[in-house]
Design a protein around this motif. Structure first.
Motif, PDB file in Angstrom:
ATOM      1  N   ALA A 185       0.859  -1.179   0.000  1.00  0.00           N
ATOM      2  CA  ALA A 185       0.000   0.000   0.000  1.00  0.00           C
ATOM      3  C   ALA A 185       0.897   1.231   0.000  1.00  0.00           C
ATOM      4  CB  ALA A 185      -0.894   0.008   1.226  1.00  0.00           C
ATOM      5  N   MET A 186       0.574   2.194  -0.840  1.00  0.00           N
ATOM      6  CA  MET A 186       1.386   3.401  -0.971  1.00  0.00           C
ATOM      7  C   MET A 186       0.551   4.622  -0.637  1.00  0.00           C
ATOM      8  SD  MET A 186       4.313   2.229  -1.907  1.00  0.00           S
ATOM      9  CE  MET A 186       5.134   3.767  -2.381  1.00  0.00           C
ATOM     10  N   GLY A 187       1.223   5.642  -0.150  1.00  0.00           N
ATOM     11  CA  GLY A 187       0.515   6.861   0.182  1.00  0.00           C
ATOM     12  C   GLY A 187       1.321   8.097  -0.157  1.00  0.00           C
ATOM     13  N   TRP A 188       0.616   9.189  -0.317  1.00  0.00           N
ATOM     14  CA  TRP A 188       1.239  10.506  -0.500  1.00  0.00           C
ATOM     15  C   TRP A 188       0.896  11.361   0.714  1.00  0.00           C
ATOM     16  CZ3 TRP A 188       4.637  12.096  -4.143  1.00  0.00           C
ATOM     17  CH2 TRP A 188       4.757  11.329  -5.305  1.00  0.00           C
ATOM     18  N   TYR A 189       1.948  11.903   1.341  1.00  0.00           N
ATOM     19  CA  TYR A 189       1.802  12.856   2.430  1.00  0.00           C
ATOM     20  C   TYR A 189       2.181  14.247   1.920  1.00  0.00           C
ATOM     21  CZ  TYR A 189       2.073   8.983   5.883  1.00  0.00           C
ATOM     22  OH  TYR A 189       1.866   7.855   6.635  1.00  0.00           O
ATOM     23  N   ARG A 190       1.774  15.259   2.658  1.00  0.00           N
ATOM     24  CA  ARG A 190       2.296  16.606   2.412  1.00  0.00           C
ATOM     25  C   ARG A 190       2.553  17.291   3.739  1.00  0.00           C
ATOM     26  NH1 ARG A 190      -2.950  19.551  -0.436  1.00  0.00           N
ATOM     27  NH2 ARG A 190      -4.271  19.709   1.432  1.00  0.00           N
ATOM     28  N   VAL A 201      -2.519  12.577   2.226  1.00  0.00           N
ATOM     29  CA  VAL A 201      -3.370  13.126   1.184  1.00  0.00           C
ATOM     30  C   VAL A 201      -4.142  12.044   0.441  1.00  0.00           C
ATOM     31  CG1 VAL A 201      -3.322  14.396  -0.997  1.00  0.00           C
ATOM     32  CG2 VAL A 201      -1.844  15.108   0.892  1.00  0.00           C
ATOM     33  N   ALA A 202      -3.463  10.957   0.128  1.00  0.00           N
ATOM     34  CA  ALA A 202      -4.095   9.899  -0.674  1.00  0.00           C
ATOM     35  C   ALA A 202      -3.385   8.585  -0.425  1.00  0.00           C
ATOM     36  CB  ALA A 202      -4.041  10.251  -2.162  1.00  0.00           C
ATOM     37  N   ILE A 203      -4.149   7.499  -0.515  1.00  0.00           N
ATOM     38  CA  ILE A 203      -3.566   6.177  -0.392  1.00  0.00           C
ATOM     39  C   ILE A 203      -4.078   5.288  -1.507  1.00  0.00           C
ATOM     40  CG2 ILE A 203      -3.352   6.374   2.109  1.00  0.00           C
ATOM     41  CD1 ILE A 203      -5.657   4.351   2.344  1.00  0.00           C
ATOM     42  N   ILE A 204      -3.278   4.285  -1.864  1.00  0.00           N
ATOM     43  CA  ILE A 204      -3.714   3.285  -2.816  1.00  0.00           C
ATOM     44  C   ILE A 204      -3.233   1.928  -2.317  1.00  0.00           C
ATOM     45  CG2 ILE A 204      -1.687   3.674  -4.321  1.00  0.00           C
ATOM     46  CD1 ILE A 204      -3.629   3.008  -6.699  1.00  0.00           C
ATOM     47  N   LEU A 205      -4.175   1.012  -2.206  1.00  0.00           N
ATOM     48  CA  LEU A 205      -3.845  -0.326  -1.741  1.00  0.00           C
ATOM     49  C   LEU A 205      -3.338  -1.178  -2.906  1.00  0.00           C
ATOM     50  CD1 LEU A 205      -6.887  -0.968   0.622  1.00  0.00           C
ATOM     51  CD2 LEU A 205      -4.739   0.258   1.073  1.00  0.00           C
ATOM     52  N   SER A 206      -2.858  -2.371  -2.570  1.00  0.00           N
ATOM     53  CA  SER A 206      -2.310  -3.247  -3.604  1.00  0.00           C
ATOM     54  C   SER A 206      -3.382  -3.666  -4.618  1.00  0.00           C
ATOM     55  CB  SER A 206      -1.673  -4.488  -2.978  1.00  0.00           C
ATOM     56  OG  SER A 206      -2.631  -5.202  -2.209  1.00  0.00           O
ATOM     57  N   ASP A 207      -4.640  -3.654  -4.193  1.00  0.00           N
ATOM     58  CA  ASP A 207      -5.717  -4.043  -5.120  1.00  0.00           C
ATOM     59  C   ASP A 207      -6.271  -2.852  -5.894  1.00  0.00           C
ATOM     60  OD1 ASP A 207      -8.530  -4.324  -2.740  1.00  0.00           O
ATOM     61  OD2 ASP A 207      -7.193  -2.665  -3.252  1.00  0.00           O
ATOM     62  N   TYR A 234      -8.936   9.349  -0.109  1.00  0.00           N
ATOM     63  CA  TYR A 234      -8.394  10.692  -0.200  1.00  0.00           C
ATOM     64  C   TYR A 234      -8.770  11.536   1.002  1.00  0.00           C
ATOM     65  CZ  TYR A 234      -7.826   9.437  -5.102  1.00  0.00           C
ATOM     66  OH  TYR A 234      -7.468   8.811  -6.272  1.00  0.00           O
ATOM     67  N   LEU A 235      -7.915  12.490   1.290  1.00  0.00           N
ATOM     68  CA  LEU A 235      -8.225  13.537   2.235  1.00  0.00           C
ATOM     69  C   LEU A 235      -9.415  14.318   1.672  1.00  0.00           C
ATOM     70  CD1 LEU A 235      -6.985  14.958   4.811  1.00  0.00           C
ATOM     71  CD2 LEU A 235      -5.787  16.450   3.192  1.00  0.00           C
ATOM     72  N   ASP A 236     -10.338  14.704   2.521  1.00  0.00           N
ATOM     73  CA  ASP A 236     -11.549  15.369   2.036  1.00  0.00           C
ATOM     74  C   ASP A 236     -11.244  16.601   1.183  1.00  0.00           C
ATOM     75  OD1 ASP A 236     -13.807  14.782   4.873  1.00  0.00           O
ATOM     76  OD2 ASP A 236     -13.274  13.550   3.141  1.00  0.00           O
ATOM     77  N   SER A 237     -10.240  17.355   1.561  1.00  0.00           N
ATOM     78  CA  SER A 237      -9.964  18.613   0.877  1.00  0.00           C
ATOM     79  C   SER A 237      -9.413  18.434  -0.539  1.00  0.00           C
ATOM     80  CB  SER A 237      -8.994  19.465   1.697  1.00  0.00           C
ATOM     81  OG  SER A 237      -7.760  18.791   1.875  1.00  0.00           O
ATOM     82  N   VAL A 238      -9.032  17.214  -0.918  1.00  0.00           N
ATOM     83  CA  VAL A 238      -8.498  16.994  -2.261  1.00  0.00           C
ATOM     84  C   VAL A 238      -9.388  16.089  -3.101  1.00  0.00           C
ATOM     85  CG1 VAL A 238      -6.159  17.268  -1.343  1.00  0.00           C
ATOM     86  CG2 VAL A 238      -7.040  14.960  -1.790  1.00  0.00           C
ATOM     87  N   LYS A 239     -10.446  15.585  -2.503  1.00  0.00           N
ATOM     88  CA  LYS A 239     -11.352  14.703  -3.251  1.00  0.00           C
ATOM     89  C   LYS A 239     -11.911  15.422  -4.474  1.00  0.00           C
ATOM     90  CE  LYS A 239     -12.914  11.598   0.429  1.00  0.00           C
ATOM     91  NZ  LYS A 239     -14.041  11.216   1.321  1.00  0.00           N
ATOM     92  N   GLY A 240     -11.907  14.711  -5.589  1.00  0.00           N
ATOM     93  CA  GLY A 240     -12.409  15.292  -6.825  1.00  0.00           C
ATOM     94  C   GLY A 240     -11.367  16.092  -7.579  1.00  0.00           C
ATOM     95  N   ARG A 241     -10.222  16.367  -6.931  1.00  0.00           N
ATOM     96  CA  ARG A 241      -9.168  17.134  -7.595  1.00  0.00           C
ATOM     97  C   ARG A 241      -7.892  16.305  -7.796  1.00  0.00           C
ATOM     98  NH1 ARG A 241      -6.906  21.376  -5.132  1.00  0.00           N
ATOM     99  NH2 ARG A 241      -7.286  20.619  -3.001  1.00  0.00           N
ATOM    100  N   PHE A 242      -7.585  15.439  -6.857  1.00  0.00           N
ATOM    101  CA  PHE A 242      -6.378  14.621  -6.914  1.00  0.00           C
ATOM    102  C   PHE A 242      -6.751  13.177  -7.233  1.00  0.00           C
ATOM    103  CE2 PHE A 242      -3.496  17.166  -3.760  1.00  0.00           C
ATOM    104  CZ  PHE A 242      -3.758  18.327  -4.476  1.00  0.00           C
ATOM    105  N   THR A 243      -5.858  12.500  -7.956  1.00  0.00           N
ATOM    106  CA  THR A 243      -6.035  11.091  -8.265  1.00  0.00           C
ATOM    107  C   THR A 243      -4.722  10.356  -8.043  1.00  0.00           C
ATOM    108  OG1 THR A 243      -7.700  11.597  -9.954  1.00  0.00           O
ATOM    109  CG2 THR A 243      -6.717   9.404 -10.009  1.00  0.00           C
ATOM    110  N   ILE A 244      -4.765   9.350  -7.203  1.00  0.00           N
ATOM    111  CA  ILE A 244      -3.587   8.515  -6.967  1.00  0.00           C
ATOM    112  C   ILE A 244      -3.701   7.267  -7.846  1.00  0.00           C
ATOM    113  CG2 ILE A 244      -4.625   7.297  -5.001  1.00  0.00           C
ATOM    114  CD1 ILE A 244      -1.821   7.260  -3.716  1.00  0.00           C
TER     115      ILE A 244
END
Length: 115
Positions: free
Chosen positions: A33-38, A48-54, A59-69
């Protein structure tokens, strides 16, 4: 030991876009599982965002709809596509292997959004 290298940051005007990349060493990337912090000066660190192996994402609420991991397991690389950037998105962005958390982060990449 996992090594992570972030890239893709820069200076952009509000409303603009950037795509961050996180290149990972090691053979376990596809099951990690990987994630982006700021981290912005004077502010708390945010996951800010995480993506699991599957491929499941969150996403953090403040970036939903704007960021894509996303991730490309063949390239051992994770990405963060950031659209409609706002000045409050200004920070150093770090990727991390969520098994190891913040301590596994790379050197980070600076994102600066001007108003």
């Amino acid at each position: 030991q996992v090594q992570l290298v972030e890239s893709g940051g820069g200076l952009v005007q509000a409303g603009g876009s950037l795509r961050l990349s996180c290149a990972a060493s090691g053979s376990a990337f596809s099951i990690s599982a990987m994630g982006w912090y700021r981290q912005a000066p004077g502010k708390q660190r945010e996951l800010v965002a995480i993506i699991l192996s599957d491929g499941t994402t969150n996403y953090l609420d403040s970036v939903k709809g704007r960021f894509t991991i996303s991730r490309d397991n063949a390239k051992n690389t994770a990405y963060l596509q950031m659209n409609s950037l706002k000045p409050e998105d200004t920070a150093v962005y770090y990727c991390a292997n969520l098994r190891w958390g913040w301590g596994s982060r790379g050197q980070g990449t600076q994102v600066t959004v001007s108003s």
